[in-house]
Scaffold this active site. Sequence first.
Site, mmCIF file in Angstrom:
data_model
loop_
_atom_site.group_PDB
_atom_site.id
_atom_site.type_symbol
_atom_site.label_atom_id
_atom_site.label_comp_id
_atom_site.label_asym_id
_atom_site.label_seq_id
_atom_site.Cartn_x
_atom_site.Cartn_y
_atom_site.Cartn_z
ATOM 1 N N LEU A 165 0.836 -1.202 0.000
ATOM 2 C CA LEU A 165 0.000 0.000 0.000
ATOM 3 C C LEU A 165 0.873 1.255 0.000
ATOM 4 O O LEU A 165 0.840 2.074 0.924
ATOM 5 C CB LEU A 165 -0.946 -0.017 1.206
ATOM 6 N N ASN A 187 -0.386 -4.527 3.823
ATOM 7 C CA ASN A 187 0.933 -3.877 3.874
ATOM 8 C C ASN A 187 1.701 -4.507 5.012
ATOM 9 O O ASN A 187 1.129 -4.816 6.063
ATOM 10 C CB ASN A 187 0.835 -2.369 4.076
ATOM 11 N N ALA A 236 9.916 -2.448 -7.829
ATOM 12 C CA ALA A 236 10.463 -3.445 -8.756
ATOM 13 C C ALA A 236 11.810 -3.937 -8.242
ATOM 14 O O ALA A 236 12.446 -3.279 -7.425
ATOM 15 C CB ALA A 236 10.614 -2.808 -10.131
ATOM 16 N N ASN A 262 6.917 -1.693 -12.024
ATOM 17 C CA ASN A 262 7.723 -1.510 -13.232
ATOM 18 C C ASN A 262 8.842 -2.539 -13.280
ATOM 19 O O ASN A 262 10.020 -2.196 -13.262
ATOM 20 C CB ASN A 262 8.331 -0.101 -13.242
ATOM 21 N N SER A 288 0.392 2.516 -16.158
ATOM 22 C CA SER A 288 0.824 3.913 -16.298
ATOM 23 C C SER A 288 -0.298 4.855 -15.914
ATOM 24 O O SER A 288 -1.466 4.575 -16.135
ATOM 25 C CB SER A 288 1.249 4.212 -17.740
ATOM 26 N N LYS A 343 5.432 -1.477 -21.251
ATOM 27 C CA LYS A 343 5.445 -0.379 -20.265
ATOM 28 C C LYS A 343 6.806 0.315 -20.264
ATOM 29 O O LYS A 343 6.910 1.531 -20.145
ATOM 30 C CB LYS A 343 5.102 -0.915 -18.869
ATOM 31 N N HIS A 346 6.934 2.495 -23.219
ATOM 32 C CA HIS A 346 6.069 3.639 -22.885
ATOM 33 C C HIS A 346 6.894 4.681 -22.126
ATOM 34 O O HIS A 346 6.877 5.871 -22.439
ATOM 35 C CB HIS A 346 4.888 3.147 -22.036
ATOM 36 N N ASN A 347 7.647 4.212 -21.139
ATOM 37 C CA ASN A 347 8.451 5.137 -20.349
ATOM 38 C C ASN A 347 9.574 5.764 -21.174
ATOM 39 O O ASN A 347 9.914 6.930 -20.982
ATOM 40 C CB ASN A 347 9.028 4.430 -19.115
ATOM 41 N N GLU A 350 8.047 8.397 -23.075
ATOM 42 C CA GLU A 350 7.753 9.457 -22.096
ATOM 43 C C GLU A 350 9.006 10.305 -21.813
ATOM 44 O O GLU A 350 8.933 11.533 -21.778
ATOM 45 C CB GLU A 350 7.265 8.766 -20.818
HETATM 46 P P1 NDP Z 1 6.016 3.039 -3.044
HETATM 47 O O1 NDP Z 1 7.457 3.147 -2.690
HETATM 48 O O2 NDP Z 1 5.128 4.178 -2.730
HETATM 49 O O3 NDP Z 1 5.395 1.733 -2.375
HETATM 50 C C1 NDP Z 1 6.070 0.517 -2.387
HETATM 51 C C2 NDP Z 1 5.297 -0.495 -1.581
HETATM 52 O O4 NDP Z 1 6.002 -1.723 -1.632
HETATM 53 C C3 NDP Z 1 5.139 -0.147 -0.121
HETATM 54 O O5 NDP Z 1 3.869 -0.529 0.318
HETATM 55 C C4 NDP Z 1 6.220 -1.002 0.543
HETATM 56 O O6 NDP Z 1 5.927 -1.338 1.863
HETATM 57 C C5 NDP Z 1 6.140 -2.234 -0.310
HETATM 58 N N1 NDP Z 1 7.337 -3.062 -0.219
HETATM 59 C C6 NDP Z 1 8.558 -2.792 -0.679
HETATM 60 N N2 NDP Z 1 9.412 -3.810 -0.402
HETATM 61 C C7 NDP Z 1 8.681 -4.752 0.225
HETATM 62 C C8 NDP Z 1 8.966 -6.035 0.748
HETATM 63 N N3 NDP Z 1 10.182 -6.571 0.636
HETATM 64 N N4 NDP Z 1 7.979 -6.727 1.354
HETATM 65 C C9 NDP Z 1 6.749 -6.209 1.455
HETATM 66 N N5 NDP Z 1 6.399 -5.000 0.965
HETATM 67 C C10 NDP Z 1 7.359 -4.280 0.357
HETATM 68 O O7 NDP Z 1 5.999 2.695 -4.604
HETATM 69 P P2 NDP Z 1 4.865 3.028 -5.701
HETATM 70 O O8 NDP Z 1 3.540 2.680 -5.171
HETATM 71 O O9 NDP Z 1 5.089 4.382 -6.255
HETATM 72 O O10 NDP Z 1 5.287 2.017 -6.863
HETATM 73 C C11 NDP Z 1 5.045 0.617 -6.789
HETATM 74 C C12 NDP Z 1 5.439 0.025 -8.133
HETATM 75 O O11 NDP Z 1 4.672 0.653 -9.156
HETATM 76 C C13 NDP Z 1 6.893 0.249 -8.512
HETATM 77 O O12 NDP Z 1 7.362 -0.841 -9.237
HETATM 78 C C14 NDP Z 1 6.832 1.459 -9.416
HETATM 79 O O13 NDP Z 1 7.916 1.526 -10.310
HETATM 80 C C15 NDP Z 1 5.517 1.211 -10.139
HETATM 81 N N6 NDP Z 1 4.868 2.391 -10.688
HETATM 82 C C16 NDP Z 1 4.848 3.568 -9.988
HETATM 83 C C17 NDP Z 1 4.226 4.690 -10.550
HETATM 84 C C18 NDP Z 1 4.173 5.983 -9.801
HETATM 85 O O14 NDP Z 1 3.775 6.982 -10.430
HETATM 86 N N7 NDP Z 1 4.510 6.032 -8.525
HETATM 87 C C19 NDP Z 1 3.579 4.617 -11.870
HETATM 88 C C20 NDP Z 1 3.595 3.310 -12.456
HETATM 89 C C21 NDP Z 1 4.239 2.249 -11.883
HETATM 90 P P3 NDP Z 1 6.411 -0.363 3.066
HETATM 91 O O15 NDP Z 1 5.519 0.834 2.994
HETATM 92 O O16 NDP Z 1 6.199 -1.204 4.248
HETATM 93 O O17 NDP Z 1 7.846 -0.027 2.806
#
Ligand code: NDP
Length: 620
Positions: A165, A187, A236, A262, A288, A343, A346-347, A350
Site C-alpha cells: 500500500l 501492507n 520493482a 515496473n 501507467s 510499459k 512507454h516510459n 515518455e
Molecule cells: P512506493 O514506494 O510508494 O510503495 C512501495 C510499496 O512496496 C510499499 O507498500 C512497501 O511497503 C512495499 N514493499 C517494498 N518492499 C517490500 C517487501 N520486501 N515486502 C513487502 N512489501 C514491500 O511505490 P509506488 O507505489 O510508487 O510504486 C510501486 C510500483 O509501481 C513500482 O514498481 C513502481 O515503479 C511502479 N509504478 C509507480 C508509478 C508511480 O507513479 N509512482 C507509476 C507506475 C508504476 P512499506 O511501505 O512497508 O515499505
Amino acid sequence: MGVSGVGKSTIGKLLAQDLNIPFFDGDDFHPESNITKMSSGQPLNDDDRQPWLETLNALAKKELIKNSCIIVCSALKQKYRDIVSKEIESKTKWVHLSGSYEQICERMNSRTKHFMPSELLQSQFDILENPTEALQIDVSKTPQNIIRTIKHELMDASEFGVFGLGVMGKSLCRNLANNGFKISMFNRHVEGLEEDIATNFKTQFKELSQAAAFDDIAAFVNSLQQPKKIMLMVNAGKAIDDVIEDLLPYLSESDILIDCGNSNYKKTKERYEYLKTKNIHLVGAGVSGGEEGALKGPSIMPSGAKEAYKKVKLYLEAISAKDKDNLPCCTYIGPDGSGHFIKMVHNGIEYVEMQLLAEVSTILEALGQNPSEIADTLESWKGQASSYLLDITTSIFRKKEGNDWLVNKVLDKAGNKGTGNWTAIASAELGVPSTLIASALFTRYMSFYKEERLQLNKSFKKGSYVKFKITFNELFEAYQFARIINHYQGFKLITEASKSYAWNLNLSEIARIWTSGCIIKSKLMKDLVEIFKNTSNLLTHKKIIETLNQYKSSTKTVVLQSILNDVSIPALSEAIQFFNGITTAYSSANIIQAQRDYFGAHTYQRLDDNSGKNYHTNWK
Ligand code: NDP
C-alpha cells in the site's frame, strides 16, 4: 459441477434459496436427442454436448444481465467449462462437488428417477478433469455445512487482493473498491516504522468500508476466494522476488499473482517460468498514469498466460481508463514479459516527450519569454498537439511561489527509476536505433553532473553568434517533427521485440490503450491507433510523410539557430539527425565496413554483387 449423483441439484437448490437467486438444472437443457441417447445407456460425445453447453452459456449470460444465478451441470472437462463460461470467465464461479466413486455410486443406486444408469458413472470419473480454478467441496459434509462453506468462500471472502500500500497500491485499492469489488489489502508490518498501514488506510476512505485490511500474510491470503488473485504493488527488483517467496507458502495451484510494478521484462519472464513450476500464474502488467491515474483509471498492459489473464480481466478492465469509445485502456498484450516490455517502451517514449518539452521551453526562454509567457505559448499548441505532458508542463510554468515562478527554483538534476535505462539497453540488445530515448536518458544523466557543469560553464563561456531568430510556428513544427520521430522509434522497438520474441504484438491496440489514462496520452497517439491499422512503419504512412516533409525545414532552422546560440537541444537535434540517417539511400556505413575490413579483416559485401558473398581486400 461434478459427476452425476454427487448432489449438485440438492446443493444448488438450497444455495439458490439461501441467496434468493434463480436455480437451473443443466440437465433440463439437454436437447431431446441427448436425453434419448443417455436413457438408452449410450454416453454423450463432445459433439452432442456442444449445443447443450452453449445453451447453458447463453442462459448464464442472460441471467447475469439481471443479477446472478446458480446452474448445475456436470462440466467434467475443461473445454466444457470453457464453453459454459465463454466471455463471462471472470464472472463465473465454479464449485466442484467431489466425492469418491463408491460414495457416489451408492447415492446413484438409491435414486430412482435419474435418467443416467449408474454404470455410466465410471465413464464420468474417467473423463473428469480436476477444475483447479474451482472451489473444491467434499460432499461427505452435510448440506448445511456445504452451503456455509460455499457462501463464505464466494460471498464473504474477497475476490481480489492488493499487496503493498504505497503510492500506487493505495490508489488502486480505492479504484477497485469504487468499482464495487470486495478486496483485501495488505501492507507489511515493520516494528516502529510500518505499523497498521492497511487498517489506518481503510479508515480514511469510505469506499474502503467493505475492504478487509491485513498486515499478516497468511490471514490476507486466506481471506481471498479461489483461485486467489493478488496484485503486487511493490517496488520493482528484489522486493518482488522477496514478496513472491513470502506469499508462496500460502498459495495453491492456479492462484494468480499480478505484478503491476515496473519490473524488468526479462525478470518477469524468469519469474513467470519459476512460478509455472509451482503451478502459480504470473500476469506481468505494466501500469501507467501515476497516482492519479491509478485512482481514476490507469492504462494497463497485462501479459502472461492468456488463460490466467482471462481470470483477472474483469478487475483490470474495470479499473482501467476508458478510450473515446468507452473501451478499457487495458488489453492482453502477449506472452511472458511483453506487458512489462511495453510499459518500459512507454516510459522511454515518455522520457523523450518530456525532454522535447524541456528543450522547446528552454528555447522559448532563450527567445526572451518568462515562464508565464512560455505557458501561454505551450497552451496555444494544445489544439494541434494536445497531450497530457503538454498540459502539465503548461501548468508547471504557471505555478508561482511568492513573486517568482516555482520552476526557476527547482534544482536542475533529473532523476530516473531505471526504465529509460532498460529501454536503451533493450534497444541496443535488439539492434534498434532508439537514438532519441538514449539521448533523453543521457541528458538526464548529464544533468546530474551539476558541479562539473558549473565549473565548465566558467571555462567555456556561452554566447550567441547570430541573432536568435525562430518563429513560434517553426518551434511548434520542430517539436511535432521530433515527436513523430520519437513515436516512430518507440513503436519500431516494439515491432522488433515482437519479431524477436515471437510475441505477435498489435501496435494499433497498444496505441489505443495509450490514448487515455497514461502519461503519454496525446492527440498524436489517437492518430496512431488508425495509422497502425494499416502499417507497422509510421514513416511509410502518407499523412506522416507529408507532415515530416512540411515540418523538416522548421526543424532544421530551430536546430541550427539553437546550436549557433549555444542552447543545448540534444533530442531536437537527434530527431533531425536520425531522420537524415534513416532517409539516406547510400550511407557512410560503406566507409565503416572498409575500415573494419582494413584493420580486422572483417570482410565486406559489394553493391555490385547481390550474392551476399563476403570480400576481403588488402587496403594498403
Ligand atoms: P512506493 O514506494 O510508494 O510503495 C512501495 C510499496 O512496496 C510499499 O507498500 C512497501 O511497503 C512495499 N514493499 C517494498 N518492499 C517490500 C517487501 N520486501 N515486502 C513487502 N512489501 C514491500 O511505490 P509506488 O507505489 O510508487 O510504486 C510501486 C510500483 O509501481 C513500482 O514498481 C513502481 O515503479 C511502479 N509504478 C509507480 C508509478 C508511480 O507513479 N509512482 C507509476 C507506475 C508504476 P512499506 O511501505 O512497508 O515499505
